[in-house]
Design an enzyme around this catalytic site. Structure first.
Site, mmCIF file in Angstrom:
data_model
loop_
_atom_site.group_PDB
_atom_site.id
_atom_site.type_symbol
_atom_site.label_atom_id
_atom_site.label_comp_id
_atom_site.label_asym_id
_atom_site.label_seq_id
_atom_site.Cartn_x
_atom_site.Cartn_y
_atom_site.Cartn_z
ATOM 1 C CG HIS A 260 -1.962 1.031 1.253
ATOM 2 N ND1 HIS A 260 -3.285 0.793 0.955
ATOM 3 C CD2 HIS A 260 -1.892 2.352 1.535
ATOM 4 C CE1 HIS A 260 -3.970 1.912 1.055
ATOM 5 N NE2 HIS A 260 -3.143 2.886 1.411
ATOM 6 C CD GLU B 269 -6.785 6.301 7.120
ATOM 7 O OE1 GLU B 269 -7.555 6.353 6.126
ATOM 8 O OE2 GLU B 269 -5.631 6.762 7.105
#
Ligand code: BEZ
Ligand code: FE2
Length: 406
Positions: A62, A210
Site C-alpha cells: 500500500h 481508518e
C-alpha cells in the site's frame, strides 16, 4: 545461472544455515553448496559478506506515489485536520510531483529491498513510472465519489484508467482496483467496481475504518465528518453503513487498509470472509487514528501486511523504517515472534494474498531477492528477524527476476 551462498536463508518462515540457492529468472534449486557446484559447474558465484541473510524480495502492498511531493505541507495529529489539509493542498502537491520524483521514491523503496509494491492510484499519474521501474507493481486504480450526480462520470474515468493500466502487464504492471473508502464512494458505483474485480479476477483493496471520525460518521452521521460533508458536499448523511459496506465484499477477498477502528465482531467477519489487512503503523500514528489491535488479528488468523502508505502520511517509503515503528508501537507479546510475523507480512503473506509467484524462497518462484548484511553474528536463528529489522536501513543487494538491480 547464479549461485548464492549467504550465511542464512529465509525459507518457510525460518532461517536456515548451510544452504545455497541457484537461480536464473526463477529459483532452480536449493541445496548444499557442494551439491550445487556439482550440478551447476558453470554457474556464476555471487559473493556475499559475513553475516549475510537472503530474503525473498519484500512486498509493500500500500503506497500512494502520486503524493510523493509532500514533506512538510500536510497537517499531522488528527485525521480530519489531515484530510482538510489534503483537500487544501492537493493540487499543489500533485502538481509538484513529477516522474523523476516518483522514480526516486521507487528507488528508495528498492534500497530497502522492496521488489513489488501496490500503488494506490487516484489519477493514473504514476503509471508510466510503474512501467519503467524494475519493480513489479499491483496497480490499484482508485474509484472515489460519494455524490450520485457525478458518480457516473467518475466511474467512467475510473474504467478508462483501469483499461490503460491493462496495457502494461508485460511491463510488470498488474491491473487492480481500489475503493477509496466507505464514506467517499457511492454504494452503486462501489458495487459496479467490486463486480469488475470479481468478474475479471483483479486484486481489490479499500481503505476501511481508518479513523474514529469515519466510524462515527458511518454509525450515526455524526462527528467531525458531519462538518466536512456539510462544508464540501452539502450533505449531512453518510452514503453507507459499516455492515452494508463490508457485505459488498463478501464474494471478493479484499485487502483492507488500516481497519484500526474495527471492533472484534467486524474483525471476525473479515476473517470469516477471507479478507486481509494492510497495516501502516506510521500513517496511523501521524493521523491520530489509534493503534490497530494486531494481537486480535493474530488470534483470529487474519492475514496482515505491513505497508508504508504514501508520503502524504509518512516520512519515508523505507520498509525497515516502517517495521521498526511497528515493533515500537505494538508492545504486547514476544518481540522476536512479532518480528518474525513482520518479515512474513512483507514476503509470504502478501504473496499468498495476491497469488504472486514471489515472496518465498522456493523452487519455481521468481528470483526476487533482498540480501541483508547484519553488522555482527546473530546470537540465535530465532533472533535474525528482529536483528534484521533493528539494524537494516538499506539492503546490500536486490534481484528481480534474477537480474541484479542493486
Ligand atoms: C467524496 O467524494 O465523498 C470524498 C472525496 C474525497 C474525500 C472525502 C470524500
Ligand atoms: Fe492509503
Amino acid at each position: 545461472m547464479t549461485i548464492i551462498k549467504p550465511n542464512y536463508i529465509y525459507i518457510n518462515s525460518k532461517f536456515q544455515k548451510n544452504l545455497a540457492v541457484v537461480f536464473d529468472k526463477e529459483i532452480q534449486a536449493i541445496d548444499t553448496i557442494e551439491n550445487l557446484h556439482k550440478k551447476y559447474p558453470n554457474a556464476t558465484i555471487e559473493e556475499t559478506k559475513e553475516n549475510s541473510v537472503l530474503y525473498p524480495g519484500f512486498i509493500n502492498t500500500h503506497v500512494h506515489l502520486e503524493f510523493s511531493a509532500n514533506k512538510t505541507t500536510l497537517k499531522y495529529g488528527s485525521f480530519m485536520s489531515w484530510l482538510d489539509s489534503v483537500i487544501k493542498n492537493r493540487e499543489e502537491l500533485i502538481g509538484a510531483c513529477d516522474n523523476s520524483m516518483m522514480m526516486q521514491e521507487c528507488q528508495n523503496m528498492m534500497k530497502s529491498g522492496i521488489t513489488t509494491f501496490g500503488a494506490i492510484s487516484s489519477f493514473g499519474l504514476e503509471l508510466e513510472v510503474c512501467t519503467k521501474t524494475p519493480q513489479k507493481v499491483i496497480f490499484f486504480n482508485e474509484i472515489i465519489g460519494s455524490n450520485s450526480s457525478i458518480a457516473d462520470m467518475l466511474y467512467s474515468n475510473f474504467l478508462e484508467r483501469l483499461d490503460e493500466s491493462k496495457k502494461y502487464r508485460d511491463k510488470g504492471v498488474t491491473p487492480a482496483i481500489a475503493i477509496h473508502a466507505p464514506y467517499s464512494v457511492h454504494p452503486i458505483v462501489l458495487k459496479r467496481a467490486v463486480n469488475v474485480a470479481k468478474t475479471e479476477d483483479l486484486p481489490l483493496t479499500a481503505h476501511f475504518l481508518e479513523s474514529q471520525a469515519e466510524r462515527e460518521w458511518l454509525e450515526d452521521d455524526s462527528g467531525e465528518f458531519l462538518l466536512f460533508f456539510q462544508k464540501f458536499f452539502n450533505s449531512s448523511k453518510s452514503v453507507t453503513k459499516i455492515d452494508e459496506f463490508i457485505e459488498s465484499f463478501d464474494e471478493t477477498p479484499t485487502h483492507f487498509a488500516h481497519v484500526v477502528q474495527a471492533n472484534e465482531e467486524e474483525l471476525r467477519y473479515l476473517a470469516q470472509k477471507g479478507h486481509s489487512i494492510a497495516h501502516c503503523p506510521r500513517s496511523n500514528r501521524l493521523l491520530g487514528c489509534g493503534r490497530l489491535p494486531i494481537e486480535t488479528l493474530i488470534e483470529l488468523n487474519i492475514p496482515f501486511t505491513i505497508a508504508t502508505d504514501g508520503l502524504s502520511s509518512n516520512n519515508s517509503l523505507n520498509i525497515f523504517d516502517e517495521l521498526r515503528a511497528g515493533l515500537m508501537l505494538h508492545h504486547l507479546g514476544s518481540i522476536e515472534e512479532l518480528a518474525s510475523l513482520f518479515i512474513a507480512s512483507i514476503t509470504s503473506v502478501p504473496a499468498n494474498i495476491f497469488s504472486l509467484n514471489s515472496g518465498k524462497i522456493e523452487v519455481g518462484r521468481d528470483a526476487d531477492f533482498a540480501l541483508v548484511t547484519l553488522p555482527a553474528k546473530p546470537s540465535s536463528l530465532e533472533s535474525i528477524a528482529l536483528q534484521t529489522i533493528l539494524h537494516t536501513k538499506e539492503v546490500t543487494n536486490v534481484w528481480i527476476d534474477g537480474k541484479k538491480v542493486i
